[in-house]
Design a protein around this motif. Structure first.
Motif, PDB file in Angstrom:
ATOM      1  N   ALA A  21       0.384  -0.962   0.224  1.00  0.00           N
ATOM      2  CA  ALA A  21       0.192   0.004  -0.335  1.00  0.00           C
ATOM      3  C   ALA A  21       0.558   1.591   0.301  1.00  0.00           C
ATOM      4  CB  ALA A  21      -0.891  -0.153   1.380  1.00  0.00           C
ATOM      5  N   ALA A  22       2.123   1.177  -0.154  1.00  0.00           N
ATOM      6  CA  ALA A  22       2.811   2.566  -0.481  1.00  0.00           C
ATOM      7  C   ALA A  22       3.198   2.799  -1.368  1.00  0.00           C
ATOM      8  CB  ALA A  22       4.008   1.975   0.629  1.00  0.00           C
ATOM      9  N   ASP A  23       4.270   3.650  -1.660  1.00  0.00           N
ATOM     10  CA  ASP A  23       5.039   4.450  -2.975  1.00  0.00           C
ATOM     11  C   ASP A  23       6.119   3.398  -3.430  1.00  0.00           C
ATOM     12  OD1 ASP A  23       3.097   6.314  -3.189  1.00  0.00           O
ATOM     13  OD2 ASP A  23       4.838   7.579  -2.176  1.00  0.00           O
ATOM     14  N   ALA A  24       6.652   2.576  -2.932  1.00  0.00           N
ATOM     15  CA  ALA A  24       7.980   1.518  -3.567  1.00  0.00           C
ATOM     16  C   ALA A  24       6.833   0.636  -3.676  1.00  0.00           C
ATOM     17  CB  ALA A  24       8.488   1.331  -1.295  1.00  0.00           C
ATOM     18  N   TRP A  25       5.942  -0.005  -3.896  1.00  0.00           N
ATOM     19  CA  TRP A  25       5.121  -0.993  -4.101  1.00  0.00           C
ATOM     20  C   TRP A  25       5.830  -1.468  -5.566  1.00  0.00           C
ATOM     21  CZ3 TRP A  25       3.530  -5.070  -4.010  1.00  0.00           C
ATOM     22  CH2 TRP A  25       2.732  -6.479  -4.813  1.00  0.00           C
ATOM     23  N   GLN A  26       6.339  -0.589  -6.521  1.00  0.00           N
ATOM     24  CA  GLN A  26       6.615  -1.206  -7.810  1.00  0.00           C
ATOM     25  C   GLN A  26       8.107  -2.039  -7.708  1.00  0.00           C
ATOM     26  OE1 GLN A  26       4.980  -1.194 -11.029  1.00  0.00           O
ATOM     27  NE2 GLN A  26       3.521   0.210 -10.054  1.00  0.00           N
ATOM     28  N   GLU A  56      -4.423  -5.692  -4.765  1.00  0.00           N
ATOM     29  CA  GLU A  56      -5.601  -4.892  -4.683  1.00  0.00           C
ATOM     30  C   GLU A  56      -6.749  -5.649  -3.143  1.00  0.00           C
ATOM     31  OE1 GLU A  56      -7.908  -7.143  -8.107  1.00  0.00           O
ATOM     32  OE2 GLU A  56      -5.771  -6.032  -9.459  1.00  0.00           O
ATOM     33  N   ASP A  57      -5.998  -6.880  -2.239  1.00  0.00           N
ATOM     34  CA  ASP A  57      -6.643  -6.642  -1.426  1.00  0.00           C
ATOM     35  C   ASP A  57      -6.218  -5.906  -0.033  1.00  0.00           C
ATOM     36  OD1 ASP A  57      -7.800  -9.025  -2.836  1.00  0.00           O
ATOM     37  OD2 ASP A  57      -6.884 -10.311  -2.011  1.00  0.00           O
ATOM     38  N   VAL A  58      -4.788  -5.516  -0.395  1.00  0.00           N
ATOM     39  CA  VAL A  58      -4.140  -4.834   0.911  1.00  0.00           C
ATOM     40  C   VAL A  58      -5.186  -3.260   0.656  1.00  0.00           C
ATOM     41  CG1 VAL A  58      -2.370  -3.331   1.473  1.00  0.00           C
ATOM     42  CG2 VAL A  58      -2.335  -5.864   1.229  1.00  0.00           C
ATOM     43  N   LEU A  59      -5.071  -2.548  -0.490  1.00  0.00           N
ATOM     44  CA  LEU A  59      -5.827  -1.611  -0.674  1.00  0.00           C
ATOM     45  C   LEU A  59      -6.802  -1.381  -0.762  1.00  0.00           C
ATOM     46  CD1 LEU A  59      -3.894  -0.584  -4.805  1.00  0.00           C
ATOM     47  CD2 LEU A  59      -3.260   0.197  -2.088  1.00  0.00           C
TER      48      LEU A  59
END
Length: 136
Positions: A21-26, A56-59
């Motif tokens: 859920a963070a900007d570091a996802w990629q 998707e589930d986390v978001l």
């Protein structure tokens, strides 16, 4: 299983789900996919798809403040990582490097959220680590 490896799997699951859920996802997705590609290439594409579905589930769970789903996802990924490092012990060193890169000071893995409700004469005791209660 060795307690140190269990702790490593727990840290990895927590870090992974938190960073979904963070900007570091990629960077996180790429790192974990690369880990599986090197250690279990036959499962890499499946894991990559599972990572996307889990994100998707986390978001959705984060938006709904659904802590139970987030906890279940952490456990799911802890199990996946644990099975990987049991099957491929060489993955331990690479996983540690990946976690050091993604969470250099360990702050993500140490993140603790607690919720409690007490009513009547009930008491709630919560601790982020050891807790010793000496009531009589």
């Amino acid at each position: 299983m060795d307690p140190e490896l269990t702790a490593l799997a727990q840290s990895a699951g927590t870090t992974l789900v938190t960073l979904m859920a963070a900007d570091a996802w990629q960077r996180t997705r790429d790192g974990f996919t690369h880990l599986w590609r090197r250690m279990q290439p036959e499962r890499a594409e499946t894991v990559a798809a599972e990572l996307e579905a889990s994100r998707e589930d986390v978001l959705a769970a984060s938006a709904a403040d659904d802590q139970q789903t987030l906890d279940e996802l952490r456990l799911q990924w802890q199990g996946s990582v644990r099975r990987l490092i049991v099957a491929r012990p060489a993955a331990v060193a690479e996983l540690r490097r990946l976690l050091d890169e993604l969470d250099p000071d360990g702050a993500v893995a140490r993140r603790i959220t607690q919720h409690a409700t007490a009513s009547g004469h009930a008491r709630v005791y919560q601790a982020g680590r050891d807790q010793h209660i000496a009531e009589r």
